[in-house]
Scaffold this motif. Structure first.
Motif, PDB file in Angstrom:
ATOM      1  N   SER A 292       0.913  -1.214  -0.036  1.00 19.00           N
ATOM      2  CA  SER A 292       0.076  -0.012   0.008  1.00 19.00           C
ATOM      3  C   SER A 292       0.938   1.158   0.073  1.00 19.00           C
ATOM      4  O   SER A 292       1.634   1.072  -0.925  1.00 19.00           O
ATOM      5  CB  SER A 292      -0.901  -0.159   1.337  1.00 19.00           C
ATOM      6  OG  SER A 292      -2.027   0.833   1.130  1.00 19.00           O
ATOM      7  N   MET A 293       0.864   2.087   0.979  1.00 18.97           N
ATOM      8  CA  MET A 293       1.554   3.096   1.018  1.00 18.97           C
ATOM      9  C   MET A 293       3.142   2.880   1.068  1.00 18.97           C
ATOM     10  O   MET A 293       3.968   3.566   0.726  1.00 18.97           O
ATOM     11  CB  MET A 293       1.007   4.256   2.167  1.00 18.97           C
ATOM     12  CG  MET A 293       1.839   5.660   2.046  1.00 18.97           C
ATOM     13  SD  MET A 293       1.679   6.532   3.458  1.00 18.97           S
ATOM     14  CE  MET A 293       2.651   5.932   4.732  1.00 18.97           C
ATOM     15  N   GLY A 294       3.200   1.839   1.912  1.00 19.97           N
ATOM     16  CA  GLY A 294       4.574   1.225   2.144  1.00 19.97           C
ATOM     17  C   GLY A 294       5.235   0.647   0.533  1.00 19.97           C
ATOM     18  O   GLY A 294       6.331   1.001   0.471  1.00 19.97           O
ATOM     19  N   GLY A 295       4.329   0.433  -0.430  1.00 13.34           N
ATOM     20  CA  GLY A 295       4.760   0.060  -1.583  1.00 13.34           C
ATOM     21  C   GLY A 295       5.222   1.383  -2.340  1.00 13.34           C
ATOM     22  O   GLY A 295       6.136   1.309  -3.136  1.00 13.34           O
ATOM     23  N   MET A 296       4.411   2.367  -2.195  1.00 19.36           N
ATOM     24  CA  MET A 296       4.731   3.739  -2.874  1.00 19.36           C
ATOM     25  C   MET A 296       6.241   4.255  -2.366  1.00 19.36           C
ATOM     26  O   MET A 296       7.150   4.782  -3.229  1.00 19.36           O
ATOM     27  CB  MET A 296       3.833   4.826  -2.348  1.00 19.36           C
ATOM     28  CG  MET A 296       2.311   4.586  -2.776  1.00 19.36           C
ATOM     29  SD  MET A 296       1.447   5.986  -2.245  1.00 19.36           S
ATOM     30  CE  MET A 296      -0.099   5.955  -3.503  1.00 19.36           C
ATOM     31  N   GLN A 297       6.451   3.844  -0.975  1.00 18.15           N
ATOM     32  CA  GLN A 297       7.906   4.235  -0.545  1.00 18.15           C
ATOM     33  C   GLN A 297       8.842   3.258  -1.186  1.00 18.15           C
ATOM     34  O   GLN A 297      10.161   3.806  -1.448  1.00 18.15           O
ATOM     35  CB  GLN A 297       7.709   4.208   1.103  1.00 18.15           C
ATOM     36  CG  GLN A 297       7.148   4.920   1.906  1.00 18.15           C
ATOM     37  CD  GLN A 297       6.753   4.693   3.241  1.00 18.15           C
ATOM     38  OE1 GLN A 297       7.786   4.312   3.829  1.00 18.15           O
ATOM     39  NE2 GLN A 297       5.549   4.230   3.545  1.00 18.15           N
TER      40      GLN A 297
END
Lengths: 202, 445
Positions: B198-203
């Motif tokens: 999720s947002m971790g994947g964006m990072q």
């Protein structure tokens, strides 16, 4: 690894970049990485096979020959391999063009519809032939574009491809001895294997 | 976009299992969050392990934020060659406690099933790092941090004015800059892998784009190289719910000893629906009603109080969401929620490359493994495919798997054996290609 995959591997120079379209369980790219030091990657349509491959550490993308090749850059690979899939793609001619845009060489294997057994069955029974290689009924087959070895050579001439190497093999991948004569190979070869390049290529 | 209590554990359905909150002393829980919030005790503050960077960071907005503190946890042992580090990036409401009980809630770490000895991200082999994002509320510098911390003397959060809504806008890349400072601080020159959902994947994607030479392998999960209009819209509803809370007080709620608990809970409830799927909700709750309330045959019995029978907890799914909302406000800061959702909205890797998502990855040597889930409608497979095709155009070494699951976006936190096998296999392959020592654990196919 199947014998015909071993024949494909023999066509590939060690240490090169290889894209295997329809990589299945990833046996060929695994072999090319481990024994030939190739940067070998795969594209596979069956998600179960993709997951198994990636779970073995192999770089495989879920995708198919008709829709995903256009996203690869020109000359990104030395070899682009299409195993036993050409007869099942939507646009075989476009797929070949994409393969030789992406790679310097294209390695293509396909089942030969010109094999004597198919010819005989169609002639004697008047029905669509059913053999060990062509083993699904006409209404269920994914093989929508069958061709013979001579058909394929004609397409290569039309498209200006250079045939660097070719051979006819039986279903187990043993080389057929009719190398010298295309007519005999087209009659007795169950599978065909081609190494293609562009015309202006050495 | 997860939290430990987002999982469909049966205990999470029981309203009497409540988290102790992460409410700092200067923020008292609001009175009268009457409809579905219970009053709770204010827990003692928790000290988090931190790295402090006195020179701070220059953010995308141009602001120099100094000092910067990054709270983090590590698991496993860094090898002598310092080549076995795996950075895990957390999602919107996550934190650094991924593989141990949470110090505030007491619940298991959010990725305990993925990270640990012998687990797919194997801490017997890998040195796993996880840090709280910049703008977060679990120890890293964020809106709740003091605006001008007194240097050299004991911190006193009662006296120091927090940033609140004046905290500078941060981007996903700013979060990654903070992690980069931490990774260098730990003496690591190259990460074997950066992993996140999720947002971790964006990072993960920002890492590969911003520090390509430091990322040997990248695993972006259930994510996208841009935040879609639909996702920005959902975030906006969440923010408006917080703004509409009378306890919001323009973002300076600490001054009144309040928190915008109702608004934040509604934001969480709405967002939580987007993490699930219709199948998952139907399977877990269906149209079941709660006992002793009412029955479907008599939805509006005259004898009952009108307000209760109409708006009480009638359906089980309502009860579940209300519990999600009420437990969330006990551990999360509203201003952090605003800051981080905005950071996600800014995410667009193509913005600096004329909309070409291949641009940020030109010439990359990183090995990528993109994973999506078939029932995820928040970050659907189609967006992962856009990413994969962009990586192909950049001639990247990329694997791509769509995991069949009916659990929606949250599937990456839940039991999905194919997902586990993929993570384990990709990391093992990356370790082999990176020339790490022989595996100490057997890799199962």
């Amino acid at each position: 690894m199947r014998l015909d995959q071993r024949l494909i591997a023999e066509m590939i120079t060690p240490g090169t970049r290889v894209l295997d379209i329809g990589s299945g369980d990833g046996a060929l790219i695994d072999y090319l990485f481990r024994t030939r030091g190739c940067d070998a990657r795969g594209i596979e349509l069956d998600m179960g096979e993709v997951t198994r491959s990636v779970a073995h550490g192999l770089p495989v993308v879920h995708g198919d020959a008709d829709h995903d090749l256009e996203h690869y850059p020109d000359g990104g690979f030395d070899y682009v391999v299409l195993q036993r899939t050409l007869q099942a793609v939507e646009r075989p001619r476009e797929v070949l063009r994409q393969m030789l845009r992406i790679g310097r060489y294209a390695i293509v294997s396909f089942p030969n519809f010109g094999h004597w057994e198919l010819r005989l069955k169609l002639l004697t029974t008047g029905r669509m032939p059913n053999t060990a290689v062509w083993n699904t009924p006409w209404y269920a087959t994914p093989n929508i574009h069958p061709c013979t070895i001579r058909d394929f050579l004609a397409l290569c001439r039309e498209e200006g491809y250079r045939v660097h190497d070719w051979m006819a093999v039986d279903e187990d991948g043993e080389r057929a001895p009719w190398r010298r004569s295309i007519r005999l190979a087209n009659l007795f070869g169950e599978q065909a294997l081609f190494l293609l390049g562009k015309a202006d290529q050495r | 976009m997860w939290n430990a209590d987002s999982q469909f554990s049966d205990s999470s359905l029981s309203p009497d299992v409540l988290d102790p909150g992460d409410i700092r002393p200067y923020v008292a829980l609001a009175q009268g969050v009457s409809v579905f919030m219970d009053q709770t005790d204010i827990p003692a503050p928790v000290e988090h392990d931190r790295a402090v960077f006195p020179d701070g960071l220059t953010l995308d907005c141009g602001t120099v934020l100094a000092p910067v503190e990054i709270a983090y946890r590590t698991y496993g042992t860094l090898s002598a060659n310092r080549d076995n580090a795996v950075l895990v990036c957390h999602a919107l409401t996550g934190d650094q406690y991924l593989a141990e009980p949470h110090p505030l809630t007491g619940r298991p770490g959010w990725w305990t099933r993925m990270v640990g000895p012998g687990k797919p991200i194997d801490t017997d082999r890998f040195f796993v790092i996880c840090s709280n994002v910049l703008g977060g509320c679990m120890g890293s510098t964020g809106p709740r941090s003091p605006r001008s911390p007194a240097s050299g003397k004991q911190r006193n959060t009662d006296a120091d004015e927090p940033w609140g809504t004046d905290f500078p806008p941060v981007t996903i890349r700013d979060m990654v800059r903070g992690q980069h400072a931490l990774v260098r601080h730990l003496g690591i020159g190259r990460l074997l892998a950066v992993v996140g959902g999720s947002m971790g994947g964006m990072q993960v994607l920002e890492w590969a784009a911003t520090y390509p030479e430091m990322v040997f392998a990248a695993m972006p999960i259930a994510t996208a190289p841009f935040h879609s209009a639909q996702n920005i819209a959902f975030n906006e509803v969440s923010r408006q719910a917080i703004f509409a809370d009378p306890d919001w007080h323009g973002g300076r709620y600490w001054e009144d000893g309040a928190i915008p608990a109702r608004g934040l809970a509604v934001a969480r409830m709405m967002a939580h629906i987007t993490y699930l799927s219709e199948e998952a909700l139907t399977r877990k709750f269906g149209r079941r009603v709660r006992r002793e309330k009412t029955t479907p045959a008599t939805p509006c019995t005259v004898s009952e109080s009108q307000s209760l029978s109409l708006f009480g907890e009638i359906f089980e799914v309502e009860s579940y969401l209300r519990h999600q909302g009420s437990s969330f406000v006990r551990r999360f800061d509203a201003n952090s929620y605003l800051t981080i959702t905005r950071a996600m909205d800014w995410m667009d890797l193509g913005a600096e490359h004329d909309g070409d998502y291949a641009g940020p990855f030109a010439g990359t040597q990183t090995r990528f493994c993109v994973i999506s889930f078939s029932s995820d409608w928040l970050f659907p497979t189609s967006q992962s495919r856009i990413l994969v095709r962009a990586l192909n155009r950049a001639a990247a070494n990329v694997s791509f798997v769509e995991i069949e699951s009916d659990k929606g976006h949250d599937a990456f936190l839940l039991d999905e054996p194919d997902f586990d096998r993929t993570v384990r296999g990709f990391l093992s392959g990356a370790a082999e290609h990176a020339g790490l020592g022989q595996t100490r654990t057997t890799v199962s196919g």
